[in-house]
Design a protein around this motif. Structure first.
Motif, PDB file in Angstrom:
ATOM      1  N   GLY A   1     -18.364  19.843  42.584  1.00 39.12           N
ATOM      2  CA  GLY A   1     -19.344  20.569  42.216  1.00 39.12           C
ATOM      3  C   GLY A   1     -20.701  20.786  43.378  1.00 39.12           C
ATOM      4  N   THR A   2     -20.835  19.851  43.644  1.00 34.18           N
ATOM      5  CA  THR A   2     -22.775  19.323  44.168  1.00 34.18           C
ATOM      6  C   THR A   2     -22.456  18.188  44.958  1.00 34.18           C
ATOM      7  N   TYR A   3     -22.924  18.085  46.116  1.00 36.97           N
ATOM      8  CA  TYR A   3     -22.720  16.641  47.221  1.00 36.97           C
ATOM      9  C   TYR A   3     -23.679  16.032  46.919  1.00 36.97           C
ATOM     10  N   SER A   4     -23.789  15.158  46.226  1.00 36.92           N
ATOM     11  CA  SER A   4     -25.109  14.054  45.538  1.00 36.92           C
ATOM     12  C   SER A   4     -24.046  12.880  45.103  1.00 36.92           C
ATOM     13  N   ASP A   5     -24.928  11.658  44.983  1.00 34.02           N
ATOM     14  CA  ASP A   5     -24.198  10.275  44.544  1.00 34.02           C
ATOM     15  C   ASP A   5     -23.087  10.463  43.625  1.00 34.02           C
ATOM     16  N   PRO A   6     -23.913  10.583  42.418  1.00 32.53           N
ATOM     17  CA  PRO A   6     -22.448  10.502  41.622  1.00 32.53           C
ATOM     18  C   PRO A   6     -21.108  11.289  41.449  1.00 32.53           C
ATOM     19  N   GLN A   7     -20.879  12.635  42.112  1.00 36.54           N
ATOM     20  CA  GLN A   7     -19.954  12.979  43.041  1.00 36.54           C
ATOM     21  C   GLN A   7     -19.395  12.097  44.057  1.00 36.54           C
ATOM     22  N   TYR A   8     -20.450  11.514  44.618  1.00 36.33           N
ATOM     23  CA  TYR A   8     -20.067  10.734  45.874  1.00 36.33           C
ATOM     24  C   TYR A   8     -19.103   9.453  45.197  1.00 36.33           C
ATOM     25  N   PHE A   9     -19.918   8.605  44.061  1.00 31.56           N
ATOM     26  CA  PHE A   9     -19.030   7.599  43.043  1.00 31.56           C
ATOM     27  C   PHE A   9     -17.492   8.270  42.554  1.00 31.56           C
TER      28      PHE A   9
ATOM     29  N   PHE B   1     -35.088   0.264  35.330  1.00 33.73           N
ATOM     30  CA  PHE B   1     -34.564  -0.588  35.456  1.00 33.73           C
ATOM     31  C   PHE B   1     -33.182  -0.216  34.591  1.00 33.73           C
ATOM     32  N   PHE B   2     -32.818   0.908  34.341  1.00 35.38           N
ATOM     33  CA  PHE B   2     -31.768   1.596  33.488  1.00 35.38           C
ATOM     34  C   PHE B   2     -30.101   0.902  33.899  1.00 35.38           C
ATOM     35  N   GLN B   3     -30.198   0.880  35.649  1.00 35.33           N
ATOM     36  CA  GLN B   3     -29.136   1.188  35.642  1.00 35.33           C
ATOM     37  C   GLN B   3     -28.906  -0.472  35.477  1.00 35.33           C
ATOM     38  N   TYR B   4     -29.642  -1.520  35.283  1.00 33.86           N
ATOM     39  CA  TYR B   4     -29.610  -2.883  35.148  1.00 33.86           C
ATOM     40  C   TYR B   4     -29.673  -3.082  33.795  1.00 33.86           C
ATOM     41  N   ARG B   5     -31.090  -2.597  33.207  1.00 36.78           N
ATOM     42  CA  ARG B   5     -30.113  -2.267  31.591  1.00 36.78           C
ATOM     43  C   ARG B   5     -28.905  -2.293  31.149  1.00 36.78           C
ATOM     44  N   HIS B   6     -28.119  -0.769  31.555  1.00 39.73           N
ATOM     45  CA  HIS B   6     -27.022  -0.669  30.673  1.00 39.73           C
ATOM     46  C   HIS B   6     -26.028  -1.385  31.899  1.00 39.73           C
ATOM     47  N   LEU B   7     -26.594  -2.309  33.252  1.00 40.35           N
ATOM     48  CA  LEU B   7     -25.253  -3.119  33.720  1.00 40.35           C
ATOM     49  C   LEU B   7     -24.536  -2.277  35.014  1.00 40.35           C
ATOM     50  N   CYS B   8     -24.562  -0.859  34.159  1.00 39.54           N
ATOM     51  CA  CYS B   8     -24.082   0.276  35.297  1.00 39.54           C
ATOM     52  C   CYS B   8     -24.078  -0.157  36.494  1.00 39.54           C
ATOM     53  N   TYR B   9     -25.257  -0.621  38.144  1.00 42.86           N
ATOM     54  CA  TYR B   9     -25.294  -0.536  38.525  1.00 42.86           C
ATOM     55  C   TYR B   9     -24.087  -0.832  39.484  1.00 42.86           C
ATOM     56  N   ASN B  10     -24.156   0.209  40.481  1.00 43.68           N
ATOM     57  CA  ASN B  10     -23.206  -0.106  42.086  1.00 43.68           C
ATOM     58  C   ASN B  10     -23.908   0.444  43.450  1.00 43.68           C
ATOM     59  N   ASP B  11     -22.963  -0.368  44.302  1.00 41.33           N
ATOM     60  CA  ASP B  11     -23.807  -0.116  45.327  1.00 41.33           C
ATOM     61  C   ASP B  11     -23.314   1.274  46.136  1.00 41.33           C
ATOM     62  N   ILE B  12     -22.652   1.732  45.223  1.00 36.50           N
ATOM     63  CA  ILE B  12     -21.869   3.134  46.247  1.00 36.50           C
ATOM     64  C   ILE B  12     -23.180   3.914  46.268  1.00 36.50           C
ATOM     65  N   GLN B  13     -24.040   4.893  45.188  1.00 35.71           N
ATOM     66  CA  GLN B  13     -24.590   5.967  44.315  1.00 35.71           C
ATOM     67  C   GLN B  13     -25.797   5.363  45.646  1.00 35.71           C
ATOM     68  N   PRO B  14     -26.831   4.629  45.692  1.00 33.97           N
ATOM     69  CA  PRO B  14     -27.571   4.074  46.755  1.00 33.97           C
ATOM     70  C   PRO B  14     -27.046   4.168  47.705  1.00 33.97           C
ATOM     71  N   LEU B  15     -26.023   3.400  47.908  1.00 34.06           N
ATOM     72  CA  LEU B  15     -25.861   3.583  50.039  1.00 34.06           C
ATOM     73  C   LEU B  15     -25.434   5.029  50.116  1.00 34.06           C
ATOM     74  N   PHE B  16     -24.773   6.002  49.365  1.00 33.77           N
ATOM     75  CA  PHE B  16     -24.646   7.255  49.988  1.00 33.77           C
ATOM     76  C   PHE B  16     -25.883   7.804  50.239  1.00 33.77           C
ATOM     77  N   TYR B  17     -27.120   6.860  50.280  1.00 32.10           N
ATOM     78  CA  TYR B  17     -27.959   8.081  50.563  1.00 32.10           C
ATOM     79  C   TYR B  17     -29.048   7.072  51.797  1.00 32.10           C
TER      80      TYR B  17
END
Length: 481
Positions: free
Chosen positions: A122-130, A63-79
């Motif tokens: 750099g890479t075709y991944s969710d952080p770069q997509y975000f 639950f890192f994304q919730y504990r640090h309040l950094c959740y976003n829809d953009i990264q998970p919906l990339f996949y």
């Protein structure tokens, strides 16, 4: 004389002017400079991105994304929506968003793939997509800031530029695409460029449905000024834009396009709506599966909510029509705020970034600061408690975070009801005052100068006794001070 900011308007002897801002009595807060607005927008977006940065450099385990309040829809919906594989939205994969956002998601993915191929990314991944998505969304927030800048005071502009909705939600989802179209449309309404207003709202409604809720209010504003040609341009602009955006997808895959609306219709009420908690209480007293079924309570509240929203919107539009003779004309922004707030109360769907929908309207209107503060506080509590509730091991079971979240849901609904009840009937556009001109220099020793203020008014009431006689100064004698 200093300019005034209209804070009331209407018949019946209500006050039609008021002063805002601090400082000396009679001084009015001016609009922000271009430099100030751009700096504020940059600061707000920098903080918004910094809040999401931990989720780009760290895995989402435990639950890192919730504990640090950094959740976003953009990264998970990339996949989740197969942007990662280049799947065509609506045709190859179901996408719950209207076509402009779906196309944007796909287009950004293809652009990222090209940049990777050119060794720019750099890479075709969710952080770069975000990151690429954030770069392309940021101009929308800046554009909103610049559209608001000449129309509001500095303090109100900061409410958008560095307010909690902008910081928390700019990069949580893609809603900025629709918000910028809504504000662009309202600006075109002020300019009385009805065709462009229709185009802007049509684009917005093709990204997220809510900008289309402003169309009836804009239409009544055109009718109120007797501009039938403008009304035709408004409708043609809106319908033509919506058709141009949607028809290609409808032709390519009608079933995929319909999937947008079927997905929303089949949803059960979200945790962040009052309807989820009503059903949860009712289920404690009834063993019927109706309360926990998407086709039971979910379907019922969806249909009942639509009926209530339709009737409530008609009432707000009628209240606005009664105000059409006020100096500002039909109160488009005020009625739109009421309609959007009503939708957020009655809808069975909730997402945190919905606060972006109404934040610019709170900037434009004379909604009392205490109501704005109450709404933003409840929204912030909902955001924090909701994500921390997700980290509880026995989620969605009872916990301290769950109790706070439930309280925030109903408190925010109350804050939105304040907007519904006040906006259409009383809210008016706030406008910045112009800086007061410098007073003219008074000629020294000229007794004929008209002195402004209470002394001058008193002198004007005295009887005319002719020109004053000033005895000559004898040589060697000091002149009178």
């Amino acid at each position: 004389m200093s300019a005034e900011v209209p804070v009331r308007g209407g018949p019946g002897g209500r006050r039609v002017g008021g002063r805002v801002g601090g400082g000396a009595r009679g001084r009015v807060a001016p609009a922000a400079s271009v430099g100030f607005a751009l700096l504020a927008a940059a600061v707000g977006l920098f903080i918004a991105y910094a809040m999401k940065q931990p989720c780009l450099s760290h895995g989402w385990a435990n639950f890192f994304q919730y504990r640090h309040l950094c959740y976003n829809d953009i990264q998970p919906l990339f996949y989740g929506r197969k942007v990662s594989t280049g799947a065509v939205p609506y045709k190859d994969v179901t996408v719950e968003y209207p076509v402009l956002i779906g196309s944007f998601m796909y287009g950004v993915g293809r652009l990222l793939a090209l940049l990777v191929k050119l060794n720019v990314a750099g890479t075709y991944s969710d952080p770069q997509y975000f990151q690429l998505t954030a770069v392309l969304l940021a101009p929308c927030s800046v554009a909103i800031t610049m559209l608001l800048r000449p129309r509001v005071t500095r303090a109100r502009l900061l409410l958008w530029a560095i307010g909690t909705p902008t910081i928390l939600y700019s990069f949580l989802n893609w809603d900025l695409l629709a918000v910028v179209c809504l504000i662009w449309g309202l600006v075109e309404v002020e300019r009385k460029r009805w065709g462009w207003a229709g185009i802007a709202l049509g684009l917005g409604a093709s990204a997220k449905l809510f900008p289309g809720f402003a169309l009836p209010a804009v239409f009544l504003a055109v009718i109120a000024v007797g501009d039938r040609r403008g009304a035709r341009r408004l409708v043609a602009g809106f319908v033509g834009t919506v058709a141009a955006a949607n028809l290609p997808w409808m032709v390519a895959t009608f079933s995929g396009w319909m999937g947008i609306w079927k997905f929303q219709a089949g949803r059960y009420p979200d945790f962040g709506t009052i309807w989820y908690w009503v059903a949860r209480v009712a289920a404690q007293y009834s063993s019927s599966p109706f309360w926990e079924s998407p086709g039971g309570w979910g379907g019922f509240i969806g249909e009942a909510g639509m009926v209530g929203f339709g009737l409530g919107s008609l009432m707000l539009l009628w209240i606005g029509w009664r105000r059409r003779q006020e100096p500002g004309g039909y109160p488009v922004a005020a009625v739109t705020l009421g309609i959007l707030a009503l939708f957020l109360v009655l809808s069975k769907v909730n997402s945190p970034q919905y606060a972006l929908w109404i934040a610019p309207l709170l900037v434009l209107l004379d909604v009392p600061w205490w109501q704005i503060g109450f709404y933003l506080a409840t929204d912030l509590l909902l955001f924090v408690s909701g994500f921390y509730w997700f980290t509880v091991p026995d989620f969605p079971g009872p916990s301290g975070w769950q109790h706070l979240f439930t309280l925030a849901v109903f408190a925010r609904a109350l804050a939105l009801l304040f907007f519904v009840l006040r906006a259409a009937g009383r809210a008016t556009r706030l406008r910045p005052g112009l800086p007061a001109p410098a007073p003219p220099e008074e000629p020294v020793g000229d007794p004929a100068v008209d002195v402004a203020g209470p002394v001058g008014e008193l002198a004007a009431d005295l009887p005319d006794r002719g020109e004053p006689v000033v005895p000559p100064v004898q040589e060697g004698e000091p002149a009178l001070p």
